[in-house]
Design a protein around this motif. Structure first.
Motif, PDB file in Angstrom:
ATOM      1  N   LEU A 265       4.515   6.464  -7.120  1.00 21.10           N
ATOM      2  CA  LEU A 265       3.208   6.543  -7.781  1.00 21.10           C
ATOM      3  C   LEU A 265       3.361   6.593  -9.294  1.00 21.10           C
ATOM      4  O   LEU A 265       2.599   5.962 -10.039  1.00 21.10           O
ATOM      5  CB  LEU A 265       2.448   7.784  -7.293  1.00 21.10           C
ATOM      6  N   LEU A 266       4.359   7.335  -9.758  1.00 17.62           N
ATOM      7  CA  LEU A 266       4.596   7.451 -11.198  1.00 17.62           C
ATOM      8  C   LEU A 266       5.017   6.099 -11.783  1.00 17.62           C
ATOM      9  O   LEU A 266       4.542   5.701 -12.859  1.00 17.62           O
ATOM     10  CB  LEU A 266       5.675   8.502 -11.450  1.00 17.62           C
ATOM     11  N   LYS A 267       5.898   5.384 -11.067  1.00 12.54           N
ATOM     12  CA  LYS A 267       6.347   4.073 -11.557  1.00 12.54           C
ATOM     13  C   LYS A 267       5.239   3.030 -11.507  1.00 12.54           C
ATOM     14  O   LYS A 267       5.231   2.086 -12.303  1.00 12.54           O
ATOM     15  CB  LYS A 267       7.556   3.609 -10.746  1.00 12.54           C
ATOM     16  N   LEU A 268       4.300   3.189 -10.557  1.00 14.68           N
ATOM     17  CA  LEU A 268       3.166   2.270 -10.454  1.00 14.68           C
ATOM     18  C   LEU A 268       2.016   2.659 -11.381  1.00 14.68           C
ATOM     19  O   LEU A 268       0.960   2.025 -11.353  1.00 14.68           O
ATOM     20  CB  LEU A 268       2.672   2.221  -8.999  1.00 14.68           C
ATOM     21  N   ASN A 269       2.233   3.747 -12.139  1.00 16.39           N
ATOM     22  CA  ASN A 269       1.228   4.221 -13.098  1.00 16.39           C
ATOM     23  C   ASN A 269      -0.032   4.748 -12.409  1.00 16.39           C
ATOM     24  O   ASN A 269      -1.115   4.743 -13.000  1.00 16.39           O
ATOM     25  CB  ASN A 269       0.864   3.104 -14.088  1.00 16.39           C
TER      26      ASN A 269
END
Length: 734
Positions: A265-269
């Motif tokens: 989720l963090l990498k997908l913003n």
């Protein structure tokens, strides 16, 4: 196996194999001898007998029998396989691979030999061969789960560099925008992981809908998490997240599931979803620093450098105050704000953090706060704060602004902190004054003596530091850590014999210097080697440094058993991490210290070679008759003492006898305890080459690596190479 034998002897041959697998070596030898009475030239039996003898530590006989067996039956895959096993047991992996390949020329579809070959290829990082062997195993036995997983892992580990160039050129030629950021990273992932993903998906396609059964849910869940980590590594973040959520009910490790989900989720913003999930994780473990860091990233308040604007500091302060109200028992939620707060806010937060820990008497408080001393101005604030607490405790018995009294021990722990504070700031007189005051207050606390010993060491008084550390040790003879600290101080003071006697108090059977080596006690060997080097005893110093290098070789060998175990148990993520750790093993600080120590010994040995026996005899001849007589008597006594010690050790080795498996429990006796043979090298500078290459490869960002390279190449008269490393000395980043 044993196909050319009559039925009775063929059954005996099977018994040999079974006895070898079950470690019943005497039984196997008996069966082999029974066959060899009738068929003395049977190659496979001779080879299996040799393999059995090898397990009983009769290596010379083992090699003779296996070679004789191979000579008698050169076209037997069993003989070649056994020869490979013999080499493998002696860590001669390249020779073992040659033997396995010869065996496969005779029997190309032998599953057992292919499996053994794949393990050696993984060990030696022959990744192209590893892929080929794993593919062959899968082709021969496609219904075996381990073969699918092994094939996928082999592709993951194997980076196909020719594919990298083709894909990268195509991307540049057609101006392809991957949508995943850096094209180079994307290309690497395609080469190393995409094929592995295809294999895992093909494997899942062979499974039933109701798979896995309850007995295999953990293993299957690990495989799914590994597949998702591959998708993430390959840059397919959307696909990875969808796959993770779709297979949630099949994943047993829910914590790893949540951590993987929030990472994606963090990498997908997807920061809002990520924030919610990090808050869920914090309810599970409010002392995990990584969760706080992730939460800061989700709310847009994270900096890699640790530098924040005043507005960001205010927002972070408000965030951690709300978290502190929610997790009142968490230490991390109180400690983290000290990293970003400044001025008065930092002072107030530090005051609230320090007071309860001084009251409780937490010895590790200074270690906890020591990173703050690298922040500008914070060390001064902490000094003033703790001095104010000390003054108030002495005057009123309590903290400033409070009417209640503190326990008497609070003052002692405050003085304890101040002593370490002044030690960190190199104000040793002040530190010693504070620690002496604390010892007068409570003379029975061991930590006080240990810290005073540390301050004396930093001040340069190694003998006094060792004496004080020994005093601390005597206060609690059952504390291994305090004993180890005492040994370290003694070695720093070059009191090696005393340090050895103290160290062996906690070894097995009280032995025993060899037990320290068996336990891979590297800090002891490094400190001992440094001490011998300072005293000019290069033989013993080299012995210690090379012992540490041997430990790292053993650690590299220890990974061998995990190549099959991890595939069988499906601990795939840990397996990949372990292999990557092994590939950078020689970057570890202990190895770096051992390698630099060994190189310095060889340089000193080159500069000042030991005197030959003829030179010593010439010098002895020049002495007066009385001194000559004394010197000869000393030499005779030393030789007699060494001979007696060797005899005692040999007797102890012989007493040990034989185990129930027929294996001889012989204690190895070191033939060169003082490292005298190590000093007899003809070319000391040539010996440095192995260690210099490893340092240049794994520790190129350390100044000492380039300094040693310069010194060695200057002595070798290789001026251009020395100049190259001199340029590196000016700027190691080059």
């Amino acid at each position: 196996m044993g196909a050319s034998l009559p039925p009775k002897e063929a059954n005996l041959f099977k018994l040999i194999v079974k006895s070898y697998e079950t470690k019943q070596y005497k039984k196997g030898l008996k069966a082999a001898d029974a066959i060899l009475k009738k068929f003395p030239d049977h190659g496979e039996t001779l080879s299996m007998k040799g393999l059995t003898l090898n397990c009983m530590d009769r290596k010379q006989e083992a090699y003779e029998l296996v070679r004789l067996g191979l000579k008698n039956d050169l076209k037997s895959h069993v003989c070649w396989h056994v020869y490979g096993l013999l080499y493998r047991s002696d860590r001669e992996y390249r020779e073992a691979i040659k033997c396995y390949r010869n065996a496969l020329r005779i029997d190309p579809d032998n599953i057992e030999i292919l499996r053994d070959l794949s393990l050696l290829q993984a060990q030696m990082r022959d990744l192209a061969g590893f892929v080929e062997t794993r593919q062959q195993l899968l082709t021969l036995k496609p219904n075996h789960r381990m073969n699918w997983i092994g094939f996928a892992v082999s592709h993951h580990l194997n980076s196909k560099y020719h594919y990298l160039i083709v894909i990268l050129d195509a991307c540049l030629l057609w101006h392809i925008d991957t949508g995943y950021g850096d094209v180079t990273c994307m290309v690497y992932c395609y080469a190393s992981a995409s094929k592995a993903i295809d294999i895992l998906e093909a494997y899942e396609g062979t499974l039933e809908d109701d798979y896995p059964p309850d007995s295999e849910r953990c293993e299957h869940g690990e495989m799914l998490l590994y597949k998702i980590s591959l998708l993430e590594e390959c840059g397919f973040l959307d696909k990875a997240l969808k796959e993770l959520r779709r297979k949630e009910f099949k994943i047993v490790d829910k914590l790893s599931y949540k951590e993987e989900e929030v990472s994606l989720l963090l990498k997908l913003n997807c920061l809002d979803e990520g924030e919610k999930l990090y808050r869920v994780l914090l309810t599970m473990n409010p002392d995990n620093y990584r969760y706080y860091e992730g939460l800061q990233k989700c709310v847009g308040l994270y900096s890699e450098t640790g530098q924040y604007s005043s507005d960001e500091i205010d927002k972070l302060d408000a965030l951690y105050q709300s978290l502190g109200q929610q997790y009142t028992w968490s230490s991390a939620v109180k400690r983290i704000p000290l990293d970003f707060l400044v001025a008065e806010k930092f002072r107030d937060a530090a005051d609230n953090y320090i007071r309860p820990l001084l009251t409780k008497g937490v010895p590790s408080l200074f270690s906890d706060l020591s990173p703050l001393y690298d922040h500008s101005g914070k060390a001064d604030i902490l000094e003033k704060l703790v001095l104010d607490l000390e003054e108030s405790l002495k005057k009123t018995g309590g903290y400033p602004g409070r009417s209640g009294k503190e326990p008497p021990s609070t003052l002692m722990w405050t003085l304890f902190y101040l002593a370490q504070h002044y030690d960190r700031r190199a104000r040793y007189d002040m530190g010693l004054a504070k620690i002496d005051e604390a010892m007068q207050h409570t003379p029975t606390v061991i930590d006080l003596y240990s810290v005073k010993s540390k301050i004396l060491k930093h001040a340069g008084d190694f003998a006094a530091a060792a004496a004080l550390a020994d005093e601390a040790r005597c206060m609690d003879l059952a504390d291994r850590y305090v004993n180890s600290q005492c040994v370290k101080r003694m070695l720093q003071a070059d009191q090696v014999p005393l340090a050895e006697k103290t160290a062996v108090l906690f070894t097995k059977d009280g032995d025993q210097h060899n037990n320290l080596h068996d336990m891979q006690c590297m800090w002891y060997e490094l400190a001992s080697g440094d001490s011998y080097f300072r005293q000019g005893d290069l033989g013993r110093a080299l012995k210690k440094f090379l012992a540490v290098e041997k430990h790292y070789a053993d650690i590299t060998e220890d990974q061998f058993d995990f190549h099959s175990y991890c595939l069988r148990k499906m601990t795939l993520r840990a397996y990949i991490e372990m292999l990557r750790f092994q590939d950078r093993l020689h970057a570890h600080a202990y190895f770096r210290k051992a390698a630099t120590g060994a190189i310095r010994c060889y340089i000193k040995l080159y500069d000042s070679p030991p005197k030959s026996s003829t030179e010593e005899d010439d010098e002895l001849a020049k002495l007066p008759a009385s001194q000559k007589k004394k010197m000869r008597q000393k030499q005779r006594k030393a030789e007699a003492r060494a001979k007696k010690e060797a005899e005692v050790k040999n007797e102890e080795a012989n007493v040990s006898g034989v185990s129930k498996y027929g294996k001889r429990n012989v204690k190895t006796v070191d033939p060169d305890p003082n490292g005298e043979k190590l000093l007899q090298t003809e070319d000391p500078l040539m010996e440095t080459g192995k260690y210099l290459k490893l340092l240049q490869k794994h520790s190129s960002d350390y100044l000492e690596t380039h300094l040693l390279s310069f010194e060695v190449n200057m002595r070798k008269q290789k001026i251009l190479l020395a100049l190259q490393w001199y340029v590196q000395l000016e700027d190691p980043r080059k």
